[in-house]
Design a protein around this motif. Structure first.
Motif, PDB file in Angstrom:
ATOM      1  N   ASN A   1       0.854  -1.143   0.083  1.00 58.45           N
ATOM      2  CA  ASN A   1       0.119   0.209  -0.177  1.00 58.45           C
ATOM      3  C   ASN A   1       0.858   1.236  -0.131  1.00 58.45           C
ATOM      4  O   ASN A   1       1.209   1.796   1.110  1.00 58.45           O
ATOM      5  CB  ASN A   1      -0.651  -0.046   1.218  1.00 58.45           C
ATOM      6  N   ARG A   2       0.991   1.782  -1.171  1.00 59.26           N
ATOM      7  CA  ARG A   2       1.920   2.980  -1.383  1.00 59.26           C
ATOM      8  C   ARG A   2       1.601   3.555  -2.644  1.00 59.26           C
ATOM      9  O   ARG A   2       1.002   3.154  -3.437  1.00 59.26           O
ATOM     10  CB  ARG A   2       3.086   2.566  -1.494  1.00 59.26           C
ATOM     11  N   LYS A   3       1.959   4.694  -2.795  1.00 52.14           N
ATOM     12  CA  LYS A   3       1.736   5.652  -4.168  1.00 52.14           C
ATOM     13  C   LYS A   3       2.329   4.969  -5.185  1.00 52.14           C
ATOM     14  O   LYS A   3       1.817   4.577  -6.218  1.00 52.14           O
ATOM     15  CB  LYS A   3       1.895   7.052  -3.811  1.00 52.14           C
ATOM     16  N   HIS A   4       3.755   4.833  -5.073  1.00 50.72           N
ATOM     17  CA  HIS A   4       4.640   4.289  -6.040  1.00 50.72           C
ATOM     18  C   HIS A   4       6.001   4.093  -5.574  1.00 50.72           C
ATOM     19  O   HIS A   4       6.268   4.780  -4.570  1.00 50.72           O
ATOM     20  CB  HIS A   4       4.534   4.886  -7.349  1.00 50.72           C
ATOM     21  N   GLY A   5       6.720   3.196  -6.031  1.00 49.96           N
ATOM     22  CA  GLY A   5       8.151   3.163  -5.718  1.00 49.96           C
ATOM     23  C   GLY A   5       8.970   4.104  -6.420  1.00 49.96           C
ATOM     24  O   GLY A   5       8.508   4.710  -7.333  1.00 49.96           O
ATOM     25  N   VAL A   6      10.376   3.970  -6.334  1.00 49.01           N
ATOM     26  CA  VAL A   6      11.393   4.722  -7.006  1.00 49.01           C
ATOM     27  C   VAL A   6      12.111   3.930  -7.792  1.00 49.01           C
ATOM     28  O   VAL A   6      13.171   3.399  -7.002  1.00 49.01           O
ATOM     29  CB  VAL A   6      12.082   5.771  -6.228  1.00 49.01           C
ATOM     30  N   MET A   7      11.899   3.575  -9.007  1.00 50.44           N
ATOM     31  CA  MET A   7      12.331   2.608  -9.784  1.00 50.44           C
ATOM     32  C   MET A   7      13.644   3.131 -10.281  1.00 50.44           C
ATOM     33  O   MET A   7      13.706   4.244 -10.648  1.00 50.44           O
ATOM     34  CB  MET A   7      11.745   2.143 -10.970  1.00 50.44           C
ATOM     35  N   PRO A   8      14.709   2.273 -10.214  1.00 50.24           N
ATOM     36  CA  PRO A   8      16.371   2.911 -10.567  1.00 50.24           C
ATOM     37  C   PRO A   8      16.354   3.130 -12.055  1.00 50.24           C
ATOM     38  O   PRO A   8      16.902   2.307 -12.819  1.00 50.24           O
ATOM     39  CB  PRO A   8      16.965   1.790 -10.134  1.00 50.24           C
TER      40      PRO A   8
END
Length: 498
Positions: A490-497
């Motif tokens: 449950n999060r807005k989005h991750g920070v993809m490398p």
């Protein structure tokens, strides 16, 4: 007053007979001819045929404002599409042109169907000024909203320069044709003026450049007709399920395909062919060939396949392979397509150049893509499974549901020869016959550590299976996983490398 038929007939003539003849003289198809080749016969229903340019006083000179939009069927499947018309103001994008495209993008969202864009445009329409730029921005915004919701397909069949190139780059699949497709941000003339470098359009942004080097094009074709047929094949492949077709197998077992000598290469596509129904549809075939990404079917069900390719760089991972693999995995996850990984990876490609190109940053994308995926994931370790390559490519530790290994699998931090050289370096150095001692220690390491039974004993793989059992076990695993429930974080989005 012109009748409806007269108005339609005039619109059907695009930019006029002379303009059409000029295209045919160059061996090029018109926007309407391309649609006719692409879709099922008689299925195309046009939208906004009578839209005109808002910046042109002589409205009769801009039929459709340079783009044809509508709905159709391809292999019986509903699609939305647009086809830019180079015979009308060079297919340039004005605000009405843009709004026709965004309108059909919105329709694709409502229908939850693929959208196909045939790009052939001179770029932003100068007469429309900032309105043209606004139009591009709106299209890019819709591309982003549609991402992961419906398949987006771009077919480049002419120039696609400047800001226009960003929309195809935002879509899922890009098709290009040798000698016809041109895509770049800054053309050769500007480059020569600003940078003093001379280069042709083909060398700068031709189909081969984007298919082999830049990686922008997922499919390469020799002709417009071939490219449009490729699009049809993709649409047909992406449907949820199909009746299983007889596999075109080589009548060789998998253990006959994979050499006993771990240093010997083989074509992993021969293994894939033994596992799937019928044929596969390979994506990014010419780009980063050290890894294979393809769609196929197992018992009629669509599967995304990721496989190391020992024929190229021994199947080692590099920056391009990481980009290709992670993008494909994320596409499959977005559209609930199960992922089958066939692992034969010696690790990451060593070297100064690779490190300076960002091998760590790019390689991290594979870890991220697999770890984030919630679709069914099955992995079969064919041979080598070394180091970070083992972990990232669908291992149990990164989220795979079932992991199987063939008896030929070697799972270790590094290859047995390298490991033995490190662990037993003092014994080897002190030996009277260093090469013999190294060979003995390599065999000892392989027996004690680099075999699938060690990983199986720890529960890191679910089973060691015979090559003859592979297809049945994979099919069974995918069937068990068809109703898999996995709650995303449950999060807005991750920070993809990226």
């Amino acid at each position: 007053m012109n009748t409806l038929k007269e108005k339609r007939d005039k619109a059907m003539m695009l930019g006029g007979e002379a303009a059409i003849d000029k295209r045919h003289a160059k061996g090029l198809l018109t926007a309407r001819e391309r649609i006719e080749l692409l879709v099922d016969k008689g299925s195309f229903h046009e939208l906004d045929m009578f839209v005109q340019s808002l910046s042109n006083d002589s409205s009769n000179e801009t039929p459709g404002d340079g783009v044809i939009t509508g709905t159709a069927k391809i292999c019986g499947h509903t699609v939305c599409l647009f086809s830019q018309d180079f015979t009308v103001l060079g297919g340039s994008l004005g605000i009405s042109h843009a709004h026709k495209i965004t309108k059909v993008q919105d329709l694709a969202m409502k229908l939850r169907c693929p959208i196909i864009g045939i790009n052939d445009s001179g770029g932003a329409r100068i007469q429309d000024g900032v309105d043209a730029l606004a139009g591009y921005g709106e299209i890019f915004f819709k591309n982003t909203q549609l991402s992961g919701v419906v398949p987006q397909i771009s077919v480049i069949l002419g120039p696609c320069a400047g800001g226009a190139a960003y929309s195809p780059a935002l879509t899922d699949f890009v098709f290009m044709v040798d000698g016809i497709s041109k895509m770049f941000l800054t053309g050769p003339a500007v480059i020569e003026t600003v940078m003093g470098e001379t280069i042709s359009q083909e060398e700068l942004g031709g189909a081969k450049v984007h298919a082999e080097k830049a990686g922008t094009a997922h499919f390469f074709a020799e002709s417009e007709k071939e490219a449009l047929e490729q699009v049809r094949n993709l649409i047909d492949m992406l449907k949820d399920e199909a009746k299983p077709k007889p596999a075109k197998r080589s009548h060789k077992s998998i253990d006959e395909i994979i050499p006993k000598d771990g240093k010997m290469p083989y074509d992993v596509r021969d293994v894939v062919t033994e596992l799937v129904d019928g044929e596969i549809l390979e994506v990014h075939k010419l780009f980063a060939p050290n890894i294979v990404c393809a769609f196929g079917r197992i018992d009629g069900k669509l599967v995304g396949i990721v496989a190391n390719q020992p024929y190229y760089l021994a199947g080692a991972l590099d920056a391009d392979a990481a980009d290709k693999c992670s993008r494909f995995v994320r596409y499959c996850d977005s559209f609930n397509i199960p992922i089958l990984t066939l692992m034969d990876v010696p690790g990451c490609l060593p070297g100064v150049d690779g490190e300076l190109r960002g091998a760590v940053r790019h390689g991290a994308k594979i870890f991220y893509a697999y770890a984030e995926a919630t679709v069914p994931m099955v992995t079969l370790i064919l041979r080598k499974a070394y180091g970070g390559g083992y972990v990232c490519l669908g291992s149990k530790h990164i989220g795979a549901d079932f992991v199987y290994a063939l008896p030929s699998a070697e799972i270790a931090v590094m290859g047995p020869e390298s490991a033995a050289s490190v662990i037993y370096r003092k014994e080897i150095a002190a030996s009277e016959d260093a090469e013999k001692t190294k060979a003995e220690k390599t065999a000892e390491y392989r027996k004690e550590y680099a075999n699938p039974y060690v990983a199986a004993a720890k529960g890191y793989i679910d089973d060691v299976i015979a090559p003859s059992e592979a297809r049945e076990r994979i099919a069974s695993a995918l069937d068990m996983l068809k109703d898999k429930q996995s709650q995303p974080v449950n999060r807005k989005h991750g920070v993809m490398p990226v």
